[in-house]
Design a protein around this motif. Structure first.
Motif, PDB file in Angstrom:
ATOM      1  N   CYS A  23      33.196  78.925  60.405  1.00 30.94           N
ATOM      2  CA  CYS A  23      34.189  78.370  61.332  1.00 30.94           C
ATOM      3  C   CYS A  23      34.573  79.328  62.450  1.00 30.94           C
ATOM      4  O   CYS A  23      34.728  78.900  63.597  1.00 30.94           O
ATOM      5  CB  CYS A  23      35.435  77.977  60.555  1.00 30.94           C
ATOM      6  SG  CYS A  23      35.089  76.902  59.159  1.00 30.94           S
ATOM      7  N   SER A  24      34.746  80.618  62.161  1.00 26.88           N
ATOM      8  CA  SER A  24      35.230  81.519  63.225  1.00 26.88           C
ATOM      9  C   SER A  24      34.256  81.604  64.378  1.00 26.88           C
ATOM     10  O   SER A  24      34.651  81.940  65.477  1.00 26.88           O
ATOM     11  CB  SER A  24      35.507  82.937  62.757  1.00 26.88           C
ATOM     12  OG  SER A  24      35.529  83.075  61.420  1.00 26.88           O
ATOM     13  N   ALA A  26      32.907  79.394  66.006  1.00 30.46           N
ATOM     14  CA  ALA A  26      33.184  78.410  67.048  1.00 30.46           C
ATOM     15  C   ALA A  26      34.476  78.758  67.782  1.00 30.46           C
ATOM     16  O   ALA A  26      34.834  78.114  68.759  1.00 30.46           O
ATOM     17  CB  ALA A  26      33.302  77.019  66.435  1.00 30.46           C
ATOM     18  N   GLY A  27      35.195  79.774  67.301  1.00 21.54           N
ATOM     19  CA  GLY A  27      36.483  80.116  67.905  1.00 21.54           C
ATOM     20  C   GLY A  27      36.612  81.598  68.146  1.00 21.54           C
ATOM     21  O   GLY A  27      35.965  82.157  69.037  1.00 21.54           O
ATOM     22  N   GLY A  28      37.395  82.246  67.306  1.00 21.90           N
ATOM     23  CA  GLY A  28      37.715  83.659  67.500  1.00 21.90           C
ATOM     24  C   GLY A  28      36.520  84.589  67.562  1.00 21.90           C
ATOM     25  O   GLY A  28      36.578  85.639  68.187  1.00 21.90           O
TER      26      GLY A  28
ATOM     27  N   MET B 128      37.730  75.110  59.201  1.00 20.59           N
ATOM     28  CA  MET B 128      38.944  75.734  59.689  1.00 20.59           C
ATOM     29  C   MET B 128      38.890  75.739  61.208  1.00 20.59           C
ATOM     30  O   MET B 128      37.883  76.120  61.791  1.00 20.59           O
ATOM     31  CB  MET B 128      39.027  77.180  59.168  1.00 20.59           C
ATOM     32  CG  MET B 128      40.222  77.993  59.646  1.00 20.59           C
ATOM     33  SD  MET B 128      40.119  78.648  61.337  1.00 20.59           S
ATOM     34  CE  MET B 128      38.856  79.905  61.169  1.00 20.59           C
ATOM     35  N   GLU B 130      41.360  76.992  64.585  1.00 21.05           N
ATOM     36  CA  GLU B 130      42.513  77.845  64.843  1.00 21.05           C
ATOM     37  C   GLU B 130      43.776  77.054  65.189  1.00 21.05           C
ATOM     38  O   GLU B 130      44.862  77.413  64.734  1.00 21.05           O
ATOM     39  CB  GLU B 130      42.205  78.846  65.968  1.00 21.05           C
ATOM     40  CG  GLU B 130      41.354  80.038  65.538  1.00 21.05           C
ATOM     41  CD  GLU B 130      39.845  79.791  65.623  1.00 21.05           C
ATOM     42  OE1 GLU B 130      39.453  78.628  65.853  1.00 21.05           O
ATOM     43  OE2 GLU B 130      39.065  80.748  65.450  1.00 21.05           O
ATOM     44  N   MET B 154      43.419  84.088  74.131  1.00 19.78           N
ATOM     45  CA  MET B 154      42.317  83.527  73.339  1.00 19.78           C
ATOM     46  C   MET B 154      41.648  82.391  74.116  1.00 19.78           C
ATOM     47  O   MET B 154      40.419  82.296  74.185  1.00 19.78           O
ATOM     48  CB  MET B 154      42.831  82.970  71.999  1.00 19.78           C
ATOM     49  CG  MET B 154      43.415  83.995  71.060  1.00 19.78           C
ATOM     50  SD  MET B 154      42.215  84.718  69.910  1.00 19.78           S
ATOM     51  CE  MET B 154      41.847  83.348  68.834  1.00 19.78           C
ATOM     52  N   LYS B 159      38.054  81.373  72.974  1.00 23.48           N
ATOM     53  CA  LYS B 159      38.169  81.623  71.535  1.00 23.48           C
ATOM     54  C   LYS B 159      39.141  80.672  70.849  1.00 23.48           C
ATOM     55  O   LYS B 159      39.500  80.882  69.700  1.00 23.48           O
ATOM     56  CB  LYS B 159      38.621  83.070  71.298  1.00 23.48           C
ATOM     57  CG  LYS B 159      37.575  84.101  71.695  1.00 23.48           C
ATOM     58  CD  LYS B 159      37.968  85.492  71.278  1.00 23.48           C
ATOM     59  CE  LYS B 159      36.753  86.411  71.365  1.00 23.48           C
ATOM     60  NZ  LYS B 159      36.868  87.576  70.512  1.00 23.48           N
ATOM     61  N   PRO B 161      39.238  76.750  70.638  1.00 22.24           N
ATOM     62  CA  PRO B 161      38.877  75.356  70.933  1.00 22.24           C
ATOM     63  C   PRO B 161      40.062  74.445  70.610  1.00 22.24           C
ATOM     64  O   PRO B 161      40.637  74.542  69.529  1.00 22.24           O
ATOM     65  CB  PRO B 161      37.692  75.088  69.994  1.00 22.24           C
ATOM     66  CG  PRO B 161      37.704  76.182  68.980  1.00 22.24           C
ATOM     67  CD  PRO B 161      38.470  77.329  69.544  1.00 22.24           C
TER      68      PRO B 161
END
Lengths: 293, 186
Positions: A23-24, A26-28, B128, B130, B154, B159, B161
């Motif tokens: 999951c991370s 796609a983000g952080g 998950m 964010e 972010m 970072k 979405p």
């Protein structure tokens, strides 16, 4: 210095490498995804994302429900197997730890395997191999990537940071001393950098407590970076999104923190933007310039 | 598994974690290497000791401790235990019991809220993300203003979405959560 232990090259024969971004990514930790994919392209390795993969449950699942901590990785592994993927790359150290740890426990405990299959409602024969960022990159290097690194970064002194999840736990660090792993060293040297000895290679950064116990993450991450600085390092090399966030974002400005895949990507001549280096909180331009100011 | 409030704690831990806490000889190596020990109200070796005694007061002290919520799961203790006892798995089992019996330390509630928010995001979408994670965490922990400055930074870095990815098999995931919760109550 012992040479890195390279697993059998992850490509050829079995076909595509299954990709479990987690999951991370796609983000952080978007730069980890960008740099892994870019590096795989350069090396001619085909990554095939596991269709409809789910979260591994990370720290939250094993903190609150041990069945969930097995059933969630089990579904991801079962999907990979059903989709004909014999090897699964999990670049996030936390995902790798959950997937690989589950695989090892299932192999050791038939009762657990039976219960997990019932909980997840899926069959799984255990015919999947899970590979970490370090194993993947060492495999690519052994398989020819080493000869294509045309832009080495010889001015830089790096410390390899394994943290917890790339050094400890069942099946995580096969054949290596968990107190003194070396899986990153060969790759960092292949990128042209020198590797410095330091004391915090396997210390904890505070992991998933970034929001819920920030003061602990500030303490622990600060200690890691102080030791890196004391050792004379220009950068810290990581393979874990939690370590990266806790050092790069929470300790913004202290020292550039690069994923191993970003470092190798730079040495392969890829642009910093293609690798996601412009998305860091701590400026990594000195690293991109090979240590020249 | 008999894990009611009257069951012997050492037995409950053995059933849940496969660890025989009575084998611990209190060398203290777990505590020496624990990065979170300074934040704990009971040191890791004290956790192991209190799980051995069979004393109801010790059981209560353990399940109501902050320490079991402070474990980062770094596995240093597990790696170094000369008796190969896996204190981290013992602490996982104690957290589960503490939550089931409604004994979570008020000082551990933020940590619990984070884990619960994380799993709620996974239960509803399969992954998950964010935004729901942080939103639910703030709601459940009451920590509304934490990290407000981080969000725009972010976002600017791609970072954060805003729309969570929802997997096709989300009903499967819900079923897995339900099955695991049923086990938990059994």
């Amino acid at each position: 210095m012992t040479p890195p232990r390279c697993p059998p090259p992850p490509r050829g024969g079995a076909g595509d490498i299954g990709y479990y971004p987690g999951c991370s990514l796609a983000g952080g930790a978007v730069e980890l995804d960008l740099s892994i994919r870019a590096l795989a392209r350069v090396a001619g390795a085909e990554l095939r994302e596991i269709d409809d993969w789910n979260c591994c449950g990370a720290t939250a699942a094993h903190s609150l429900n041990h069945d969930l901590a097995v059933a969630l990785p089990f579904r991801a592994l079962a999907l990979a197997e059903a989709q004909g993927l014999g090897t699964v790359l999990a670049p996030c150290a936390a995902c790798f730890s959950r997937l690989k740890g589950t695989l090892v426990r299932l192999g050791r405990d038939p009762g657990l395997a039976e219960r997990a299959a019932r909980l997840a409602g899926l069959p799984f024969q255990g015919k999947v191999r899970v590979v970490s960022i370090n194993g993947f990159i060492n495999g690519l290097l052994a398989d020819g990537l080493a000869g294509t690194l045309t832009r080495p970064l010889p001015g830089l002194k790096a410390v390899p940071y394994y943290g917890c999840l790339l050094s400890r736990g069942e099946g995580i660090n096969e054949g290596e001393d968990p107190e003194s792993p070396s899986a990153m060293e060969g790759a960092i040297k292949a990128a042209g950098c020198s590797v410095l000895p330091w004391n915090f290679a396997t210390e904890c950064c505070g992991g998933g407590f970034s929001m819920s116990k920030t003061e602990a993450v500030m303490d622990l991450g600060g200690a890691v970076l102080s030791d890196a600085k004391a050792a004379g390092a220009d950068l810290v090399v990581v393979g874990c999104p939690m370590c990266h966030s806790n050092l790069d974002m929470r300790r913004r400005g202290a020292m550039p923190v690069l994923y191993l895949s970003e470092l190798l990507g730079l040495a392969a001549g890829l642009s910093p933007a293609a690798l996601g280096l412009d998305r860091h909180f701590t400026d990594a331009r000195t690293v991109c310039a090979g240590g020249r100011p | 598994m008999s894990q009611g409030p009257d069951a012997d704690l050492a037995d409950a831990v053995r059933d849940a974690a496969g660890v025989r806490v009575e084998r611990c000889y209190q060398c203290g190596k777990c505590t020496a290497g624990c990065p979170m020990a300074r934040h704990m109200d009971l040191a890791p070796n004290q956790i192991m000791r209190l799980a051995q005694t069979g004393d109801p007061g010790d059981r209560e002290a353990l399940l109501r401790s902050l320490a079991i919520w402070c474990c980062a799961g770094c596995l240093t203790c597990t790696q170094r235990c000369p008796r190969e006892l896996d204190p981290a798995a013992v602490i996982d089992a104690l957290r589960e019991l503490s939550r089931r019996e409604g004994k979570v330390s008020p000082r551990g509630r933020r940590i619990l809220a984070f884990h619960e928010a994380f799993l709620a995001s996974v239960e509803h979408t399969g992954r998950m993300s964010e935004v729901p994670l942080v939103g639910l965490y703030k709601l459940w922990s009451g920590d509304i203003f934490q990290d407000l400055a981080v969000a725009p930074a972010m976002l600017a870095r791609g970072k954060l979405p805003l729309i969570p990815h929802v997997i096709k098999g989300r009903t499967e995931i819900r079923r897995i959560f339900e099955a695991c919760r049923a086990k938990e109550k059994a």
